[in-house]
Structure formats: C-alpha cells, structure tokens
Design a protein around this motif. Structure first.
Motif, PDB file in Angstrom:
ATOM      1  N   LEU A  49       0.839  -1.206   0.000  1.00 13.33           N
ATOM      2  CA  LEU A  49       0.000   0.000   0.000  1.00 13.33           C
ATOM      3  C   LEU A  49       0.870   1.251   0.000  1.00 13.33           C
ATOM      4  O   LEU A  49       0.552   2.236  -0.682  1.00 13.33           O
ATOM      5  CB  LEU A  49      -0.933   0.005   1.210  1.00 13.33           C
ATOM      6  CG  LEU A  49      -1.962   1.143   1.229  1.00 13.33           C
ATOM      7  CD1 LEU A  49      -2.997   0.941   0.141  1.00 13.33           C
ATOM      8  CD2 LEU A  49      -2.641   1.245   2.585  1.00 13.33           C
ATOM      9  N   VAL A  50       1.958   1.225   0.756  1.00 13.33           N
ATOM     10  CA  VAL A  50       2.870   2.371   0.761  1.00 13.33           C
ATOM     11  C   VAL A  50       3.477   2.562  -0.624  1.00 13.33           C
ATOM     12  O   VAL A  50       3.581   3.692  -1.123  1.00 13.33           O
ATOM     13  CB  VAL A  50       3.976   2.195   1.817  1.00 13.33           C
ATOM     14  CG1 VAL A  50       4.911   3.411   1.803  1.00 13.33           C
ATOM     15  CG2 VAL A  50       3.381   2.018   3.209  1.00 13.33           C
ATOM     16  N   ASP A  51       3.864   1.460  -1.278  1.00 14.40           N
ATOM     17  CA  ASP A  51       4.397   1.555  -2.645  1.00 14.40           C
ATOM     18  C   ASP A  51       3.374   2.192  -3.581  1.00 14.40           C
ATOM     19  O   ASP A  51       3.724   3.010  -4.440  1.00 14.40           O
ATOM     20  CB  ASP A  51       4.769   0.163  -3.170  1.00 14.40           C
ATOM     21  CG  ASP A  51       6.014  -0.404  -2.518  1.00 14.40           C
ATOM     22  OD1 ASP A  51       6.805   0.379  -1.952  1.00 14.40           O
ATOM     23  OD2 ASP A  51       6.191  -1.638  -2.566  1.00 14.40           O
ATOM     24  N   GLU A  52       2.107   1.791  -3.419  1.00  7.84           N
ATOM     25  CA  GLU A  52       1.054   2.353  -4.260  1.00  7.84           C
ATOM     26  C   GLU A  52       0.901   3.846  -3.998  1.00  7.84           C
ATOM     27  O   GLU A  52       0.674   4.629  -4.926  1.00  7.84           O
ATOM     28  CB  GLU A  52      -0.267   1.631  -4.008  1.00  7.84           C
ATOM     29  CG  GLU A  52      -1.394   2.084  -4.911  1.00  7.84           C
ATOM     30  CD  GLU A  52      -2.714   1.375  -4.640  1.00  7.84           C
ATOM     31  OE1 GLU A  52      -3.749   1.846  -5.152  1.00  7.84           O
ATOM     32  OE2 GLU A  52      -2.703   0.357  -3.917  1.00  7.84           O
ATOM     33  N   ALA A  53       1.006   4.247  -2.737  1.00  2.00           N
ATOM     34  CA  ALA A  53       0.909   5.668  -2.400  1.00  2.00           C
ATOM     35  C   ALA A  53       2.016   6.460  -3.075  1.00  2.00           C
ATOM     36  O   ALA A  53       1.781   7.559  -3.607  1.00  2.00           O
ATOM     37  CB  ALA A  53       0.967   5.853  -0.879  1.00  2.00           C
ATOM     38  N   VAL A  54       3.207   5.910  -3.073  1.00  2.30           N
ATOM     39  CA  VAL A  54       4.334   6.563  -3.735  1.00  2.30           C
ATOM     40  C   VAL A  54       4.064   6.690  -5.232  1.00  2.30           C
ATOM     41  O   VAL A  54       4.249   7.750  -5.833  1.00  2.30           O
ATOM     42  CB  VAL A  54       5.642   5.786  -3.486  1.00  2.30           C
ATOM     43  CG1 VAL A  54       6.772   6.359  -4.335  1.00  2.30           C
ATOM     44  CG2 VAL A  54       6.019   5.821  -2.007  1.00  2.30           C
ATOM     45  N   THR A  55       3.580   5.609  -5.834  1.00  2.00           N
ATOM     46  CA  THR A  55       3.322   5.589  -7.277  1.00  2.00           C
ATOM     47  C   THR A  55       2.247   6.590  -7.688  1.00  2.00           C
ATOM     48  O   THR A  55       2.375   7.277  -8.710  1.00  2.00           O
ATOM     49  CB  THR A  55       2.896   4.181  -7.724  1.00  2.00           C
ATOM     50  OG1 THR A  55       3.951   3.250  -7.427  1.00  2.00           O
ATOM     51  CG2 THR A  55       2.601   4.145  -9.219  1.00  2.00           C
ATOM     52  N   CYS A  56       1.180   6.692  -6.887  1.00  2.00           N
ATOM     53  CA  CYS A  56       0.077   7.578  -7.264  1.00  2.00           C
ATOM     54  C   CYS A  56       0.237   8.991  -6.713  1.00  2.00           C
ATOM     55  O   CYS A  56      -0.619   9.852  -6.948  1.00  2.00           O
ATOM     56  CB  CYS A  56      -1.263   6.986  -6.838  1.00  2.00           C
ATOM     57  SG  CYS A  56      -1.592   7.033  -5.055  1.00  2.00           S
ATOM     58  N   GLY A  57       1.311   9.230  -5.972  1.00  2.00           N
ATOM     59  CA  GLY A  57       1.577  10.577  -5.482  1.00  2.00           C
ATOM     60  C   GLY A  57       0.843  10.957  -4.219  1.00  2.00           C
ATOM     61  O   GLY A  57       0.743  12.140  -3.885  1.00  2.00           O
ATOM     62  N   ALA A  58       0.331   9.990  -3.487  1.00  2.00           N
ATOM     63  CA  ALA A  58      -0.352  10.283  -2.223  1.00  2.00           C
ATOM     64  C   ALA A  58       0.679  10.519  -1.129  1.00  2.00           C
ATOM     65  O   ALA A  58       1.638   9.762  -0.992  1.00  2.00           O
ATOM     66  CB  ALA A  58      -1.272   9.134  -1.839  1.00  2.00           C
ATOM     67  N   ASP A  59       0.476  11.573  -0.344  1.00  2.00           N
ATOM     68  CA  ASP A  59       1.401  11.844   0.756  1.00  2.00           C
ATOM     69  C   ASP A  59       0.767  11.593   2.117  1.00  2.00           C
ATOM     70  O   ASP A  59       1.305  11.971   3.153  1.00  2.00           O
ATOM     71  CB  ASP A  59       1.962  13.262   0.693  1.00  2.00           C
ATOM     72  CG  ASP A  59       0.955  14.277   0.198  1.00  2.00           C
ATOM     73  OD1 ASP A  59      -0.254  14.034   0.361  1.00  2.00           O
ATOM     74  OD2 ASP A  59       1.377  15.292  -0.381  1.00  2.00           O
ATOM     75  N   MET A  60      -0.411  10.930   2.115  1.00  2.00           N
ATOM     76  CA  MET A  60      -1.038  10.498   3.363  1.00  2.00           C
ATOM     77  C   MET A  60      -1.801   9.207   3.111  1.00  2.00           C
ATOM     78  O   MET A  60      -2.458   9.062   2.070  1.00  2.00           O
ATOM     79  CB  MET A  60      -1.991  11.562   3.904  1.00  2.00           C
ATOM     80  CG  MET A  60      -2.633  11.206   5.243  1.00  2.00           C
ATOM     81  SD  MET A  60      -3.667  12.551   5.906  1.00  2.00           S
ATOM     82  CE  MET A  60      -4.174  11.838   7.477  1.00  2.00           C
ATOM     83  N   ILE A  61      -1.682   8.282   4.040  1.00  2.00           N
ATOM     84  CA  ILE A  61      -2.409   7.017   3.992  1.00  2.00           C
ATOM     85  C   ILE A  61      -3.356   6.972   5.181  1.00  2.00           C
ATOM     86  O   ILE A  61      -2.967   7.292   6.307  1.00  2.00           O
ATOM     87  CB  ILE A  61      -1.445   5.815   4.038  1.00  2.00           C
ATOM     88  CG1 ILE A  61      -0.664   5.704   2.726  1.00  2.00           C
ATOM     89  CG2 ILE A  61      -2.191   4.513   4.326  1.00  2.00           C
ATOM     90  CD1 ILE A  61       0.439   4.649   2.765  1.00  2.00           C
ATOM     91  N   VAL A  62      -4.601   6.565   4.933  1.00  2.00           N
ATOM     92  CA  VAL A  62      -5.580   6.369   5.998  1.00  2.00           C
ATOM     93  C   VAL A  62      -6.075   4.936   5.919  1.00  2.00           C
ATOM     94  O   VAL A  62      -6.539   4.488   4.864  1.00  2.00           O
ATOM     95  CB  VAL A  62      -6.770   7.343   5.868  1.00  2.00           C
ATOM     96  CG1 VAL A  62      -7.841   7.026   6.918  1.00  2.00           C
ATOM     97  CG2 VAL A  62      -6.312   8.781   6.018  1.00  2.00           C
ATOM     98  N   THR A  63      -5.958   4.203   7.016  1.00  2.00           N
ATOM     99  CA  THR A  63      -6.415   2.819   7.070  1.00  2.00           C
ATOM    100  C   THR A  63      -7.296   2.595   8.292  1.00  2.00           C
ATOM    101  O   THR A  63      -7.392   3.463   9.166  1.00  2.00           O
ATOM    102  CB  THR A  63      -5.228   1.833   7.139  1.00  2.00           C
ATOM    103  OG1 THR A  63      -4.466   2.097   8.325  1.00  2.00           O
ATOM    104  CG2 THR A  63      -4.343   1.946   5.903  1.00  2.00           C
ATOM    105  N   HIS A  64      -7.907   1.426   8.334  1.00  2.00           N
ATOM    106  CA  HIS A  64      -8.664   1.030   9.523  1.00  2.00           C
ATOM    107  C   HIS A  64      -7.717   0.435  10.557  1.00  2.00           C
ATOM    108  O   HIS A  64      -7.676   0.880  11.702  1.00  2.00           O
ATOM    109  CB  HIS A  64      -9.740   0.020   9.143  1.00  2.00           C
ATOM    110  CG  HIS A  64     -10.574  -0.448  10.290  1.00  2.00           C
ATOM    111  ND1 HIS A  64     -11.201   0.417  11.164  1.00  2.00           N
ATOM    112  CD2 HIS A  64     -10.882  -1.707  10.725  1.00  2.00           C
ATOM    113  CE1 HIS A  64     -11.866  -0.275  12.083  1.00  2.00           C
ATOM    114  NE2 HIS A  64     -11.678  -1.556  11.843  1.00  2.00           N
TER     115      HIS A  64
END
Length: 258
Positions: A49-64
């Motif tokens: 998921l962190v790799d995906e965030a890097v790829t799509c340019g997200a600088d924040m992750i929110v999970t349950h």
C-alpha cells in the motif's frame, strides 16, 4: 491543506477518545502540520500500500487497522510492519488509522454490517452511552430460517464460505453483529435476545452455543471492509476537489481460502 485538516474530518466522525485502551488509532507516522495533497485509503497499511501511495503521489495514507499496533522493538525490512514504516518515512508519507474509534461510533463498522443485512431498529450491543460502543443489534425486515439466513449472509458479504454453529430449528428475527474480532461479545449477544450473532475470529469453544442461539464467523477482514468506503466518502464529502482514492488492491486479507 494539512494533515490536521484530514484528521479533523475523521475524528469528528470517530474521535480518538472513544477508542479502546489497548488500541493505537490516530497518526502513527508524520506530523499533523505536514502538507497533504492526496490521500490513499485501505484496510491495512502494508508495504504494498505504501508503494502504491508513492506511485500515485499520495502523501497520506488512511487505514482502519493501525500500522503500529503494539510496541516495536526493532524496525527491520525483514518484517512487513518494519518495512512499511521504513517505506513511509523514506517517502515522507503520513499514516493515520481509525480502528476501534471507527468500530464504536454510530455509522461505523458494525452499523455498516447491519445496513448490508437491512436490519431495522438498530441499537448498540455493548453500549457506553451516547450511541458509542462495540457491536450492534437489529431486526430483520422479516424472520428467516437459518438456511436462508446463511445464504443471505454469504451473498451480502461476498463470502466463499463461513463458519457456523449448529443451525437453529426456528426462524431468526433479531441479529447481533460486531466487526473484527468479536469473541468477547458473545455473552452480550446472547443476553441481548438475539438468535444470531455474526462476527469474526470466533474461537472453537464459542461454537458450543446455548439453545436458541447460533453463531456465524464471516471472517475479520470480511466484516470490516466497508469502513474503507465510509472513510473515503467522509473525506470526499468534506473536500470535494481533493485527491482522495481507495487502493486499487483493496483485497489485503492475509487469510487465504482454498
């Protein structure tokens, strides 16, 4: 926009003050003062998921589920948690989790389960007052025999299978539910007058049920998945022009069925 702005929206819905004492909801990586331009949501903060965030340019992750759930004695790339922490820190990604805070509020995890089954007259199962507490109870629109109920649950939760105690010899009217690991609320479900309790991570011995009561274990992951869409809709509603997305690989269940 800052991380704090996203956090405020989430915590207006699921305040950290209601989380269980053993939990670690909240911001576990990053600063509330960090700038954020895009958020990625998932159920579990895995290295992928962190790799995906890097790829799509997200600088924040929110999970349950919290990335850091209990004390870490070391951070190593050989451990999935350690690897995810390292990747997030290296990329400057903030990581936030709404775990039992989102389990215990009206409209949270268990309420989403109840909506899937179309339950009516929904109430908190283990109430702490003010509409807060774990699990819910509710009534089916019409009573169903156990075999039909099993089919309905499998269909609504898209299950390959489920674990069930001995089916009742009568129709089911009242249902209790709790997302995630709900074994601790079995007695509460019985005392609520429910004929059926649906949850995840139920232990073997709980399946020796008393007369007039049955259990269904639909899986931890399967019972909680809808919270991702709930959090997504919450952020999208408050920031309609903000870049927020759900992971393309939402199926992060570590349990495999064969």
């Amino acid at each position: 926009m800052k991380v704090a702005d996203v956090i405020k929206v989430i915590e207006d819905f699921a305040p950290l003050s209601v989380q269980e004492k053993w939990d670690n909801s909240g911001l576990c990586i990053g600063s509330a003062d960090n700038e954020v331009s895009s958020v990625l949501l998932g159920l579990d903060c895995s290295p992928e998921l962190v790799d995906e965030a890097v790829t799509c340019g997200a600088d924040m992750i929110v999970t349950h589920h919290p990335l850091i759930f209990s004390g870490l004695k070391k951070i190593s790339p050989d451990d999935p948690v350690g690897l995810a922490v390292m990747k997030a820190v290296r990329a400057g990604i903030s990581v936030y989790a709404a775990h039992t805070s989102a389990d215990k509020v009206t409209g949270g995890v268990s309420w989403a389960m109840a909506r899937k089954l179309g339950l009516e007259n929904i109430e908190v199962l283990d109430s702490e007052g003010d509409g807060v507490g774990l699990g819910v109870t509710g009534y089916l629109p019409q009573p169903l025999d156990p075999e039909t109920m099993i089919s309905v649950v499998k269909d609504r939760f898209a299950l390959k299978g489920l674990r069930c105690s001995r089916p009742l010899d009568r129709k089911i009217e009242k249902v209790a539910l709790c997302g995630g690991a709900g074994g601790s609320l079995v007695d509460k479900a019985i005392s609520s007058g429910a004929q059926l309790y649906i949850s995840g991570d139920i232990s073997y011995h709980h399946f020796f049920t008393p007369e007039g009561f049955m259990l269904m274990d639909i899986g931890h992951y399967e019972s909680e998945l809808d919270i991702v869409q709930i959090l997504f809709s919450l952020i999208r509603k408050n920031f309609p022009t903000f870049a927020v997305r759900i992971t393309e690989n939402l199926y992060s269940n570590p349990v495999y069925y064969f």
